[in-house]
Write an enzyme that holds these catalytic residues in place. Structure first.
Site, PDB file in Angstrom:
ATOM      1  N   ASP A   1      40.378  52.473  53.390  1.00  0.00           N
ATOM      2  CA  ASP A   1      39.327  51.946  52.517  1.00  0.00           C
ATOM      3  C   ASP A   1      40.007  50.988  51.543  1.00  0.00           C
ATOM      4  O   ASP A   1      41.239  50.933  51.473  1.00  0.00           O
ATOM      5  CB  ASP A   1      38.653  53.109  51.764  1.00  0.00           C
ATOM      6  CG  ASP A   1      37.568  52.634  50.787  1.00  0.00           C
ATOM      7  OD1 ASP A   1      36.785  51.730  51.150  1.00  0.00           O
ATOM      8  OD2 ASP A   1      37.511  53.142  49.654  1.00  0.00           O
TER       9      ASP A   1
ATOM     10  N   CYS B   1      34.902  52.569  55.054  1.00  0.00           N
ATOM     11  CA  CYS B   1      34.420  51.624  54.054  1.00  0.00           C
ATOM     12  C   CYS B   1      33.234  50.884  54.658  1.00  0.00           C
ATOM     13  O   CYS B   1      33.371  50.251  55.707  1.00  0.00           O
ATOM     14  CB  CYS B   1      35.540  50.652  53.717  1.00  0.00           C
ATOM     15  SG  CYS B   1      35.037  49.299  52.638  1.00  0.00           S
TER      16      CYS B   1
ATOM     17  N   CYS C   1      28.103  53.498  50.061  1.00  0.00           N
ATOM     18  CA  CYS C   1      29.487  53.093  49.754  1.00  0.00           C
ATOM     19  C   CYS C   1      30.269  54.384  49.672  1.00  0.00           C
ATOM     20  O   CYS C   1      29.807  55.367  49.062  1.00  0.00           O
ATOM     21  CB  CYS C   1      29.533  52.355  48.420  1.00  0.00           C
ATOM     22  SG  CYS C   1      31.208  52.118  47.779  1.00  0.00           S
TER      23      CYS C   1
HETATM   24  N1  DGL Z   1      34.263  52.105  49.521  1.00  0.00           N
HETATM   25  C1  DGL Z   1      33.833  50.854  49.960  1.00  0.00           C
HETATM   26  C2  DGL Z   1      32.526  50.846  50.706  1.00  0.00           C
HETATM   27  O1  DGL Z   1      32.191  51.838  51.315  1.00  0.00           O
HETATM   28  C3  DGL Z   1      34.206  49.603  49.209  1.00  0.00           C
HETATM   29  C4  DGL Z   1      33.998  49.534  47.751  1.00  0.00           C
HETATM   30  C5  DGL Z   1      34.647  48.288  47.191  1.00  0.00           C
HETATM   31  O2  DGL Z   1      35.850  48.118  47.399  1.00  0.00           O
HETATM   32  O3  DGL Z   1      33.942  47.476  46.579  1.00  0.00           O
HETATM   33  O4  DGL Z   1      31.822  49.888  50.752  1.00  0.00           O
END
Ligand code: DGL
Length: 267
Positions: A11, A74, A185
């Protein structure tokens, strides 16, 4: 080979640990290599090109470590880069994550679903296609929450500032009629208690760690790549500062952990 080669999980930062947690439960014998691309967090406001380049670097790194599979833990990176990754490494099992729109469409009574995610995920053609395919009749309210990513990265999971930052967007979507909320997210499950408190006790908050872990297990099993016995292991690595990742991960996973750094070539 099978005993030593890891499953790579990555991630932008520590958010993917919410998926890793579920993978550990579903696959207790696996050797997991978690990479936090902390030097480049957050991904949510960055260009598709940038997120693609980072995805390729990390996938190449996992391949250099003889990974059997890779989980893009992610939503932003999955939306931006999963197709490219599959073309680049056709022999690797590659699993992505996407917001739980399908179950949300089944659960809603009001016909209104709220989705919290990054700007990148919500603006992506992949997300638009998902909504069109799985929830054409549902009203989907979108809310980018870059501040929530920052809170989780800083370990601010409680307290008045975090509460206020969570309450405003949740209240807004609840008042607009959303009766199901999608945590689109992987950072956001770490704010679950605050989100639930703001949304009200009966409101479903949908995340995807457990289904992704089950899907990974199925994919490995089908290919005869599943480690069915032996002690599991967790290796943590970052493109940023190892001591910070160790402290963050220890707190989020509730156990003392150490971390190392990804070699320069992939940073
Ligand atoms: N954890 C990530 C997602 O699921 C990304 C968050 C980020 O880096 O802005 O989108």
């Amino acid at each position: 080979m099978l005993s030593e080669s890891p499953i790579g999980v990555y991630d932008s930062g520590v958010g993917g640990l919410s998926v890793l947690r579920a993978i550990r439960d579903a696959l207790p014998h696996e050797r997991l290599l978690y990479v936090a691309d902390s030097a480049h967090v957050p991904y949510g406001e960055k260009s598709q090109d940038f997120v693609e380049r980072r995805a390729c670097a990390i996938a190449d790194y996992f391949v250099s470590r003889q990974a059997r599979a890779m989980v893009v833990a992610c939503n932003t990176a999955t939306a931006a880069a999963i197709a490219l990754l599959r073309r680049r490494h056709p022999g690797l099992v590659i699993i992505g994550v996407e917001p739980a729109i399908k179950p949300a469409a089944h659960l809603t009574h009001s016909g209104v679903v709220g989705v919290f995610a990054t700007t990148g995920t919500l603006a992506s053609p992949k997300f638009a296609a998902l909504v069109q395919r799985e929830a054409p009749e549902v009203r989907i309210l979108l809310r980018p929450c870059p501040q929530w990513v920052r809170l989780v990265e800083q370990g601010e999971l409680t307290g008045p500032d975090a509460e206020a930052a969570v309450r405003a967007p949740v209240t807004e979507l609840r008042q607009a009629g959303a009766d199901v909320l999608v945590l689109g997210c992987t950072h956001f499950p770490f704010l679950r208690d605050l989100i639930q408190a703001a949304a009200g006790p009966g409101v479903p908050l949908l995340e995807t760690g457990a289904p992704v872990a089950r899907w990974l297990r199925h994919q490995l099993q089908e290919r005869g790549l599943l480690r069915g016995e032996g002690a599991g292991a967790l290796l943590l690595e970052t493109t940023g500062a190892a001591d910070s990742l160790a402290a963050q991960a220890s707190r989020l996973l509730g156990q003392p952990l150490s971390a190392g750094t990804v070699p320069d070539a992939w940073r």
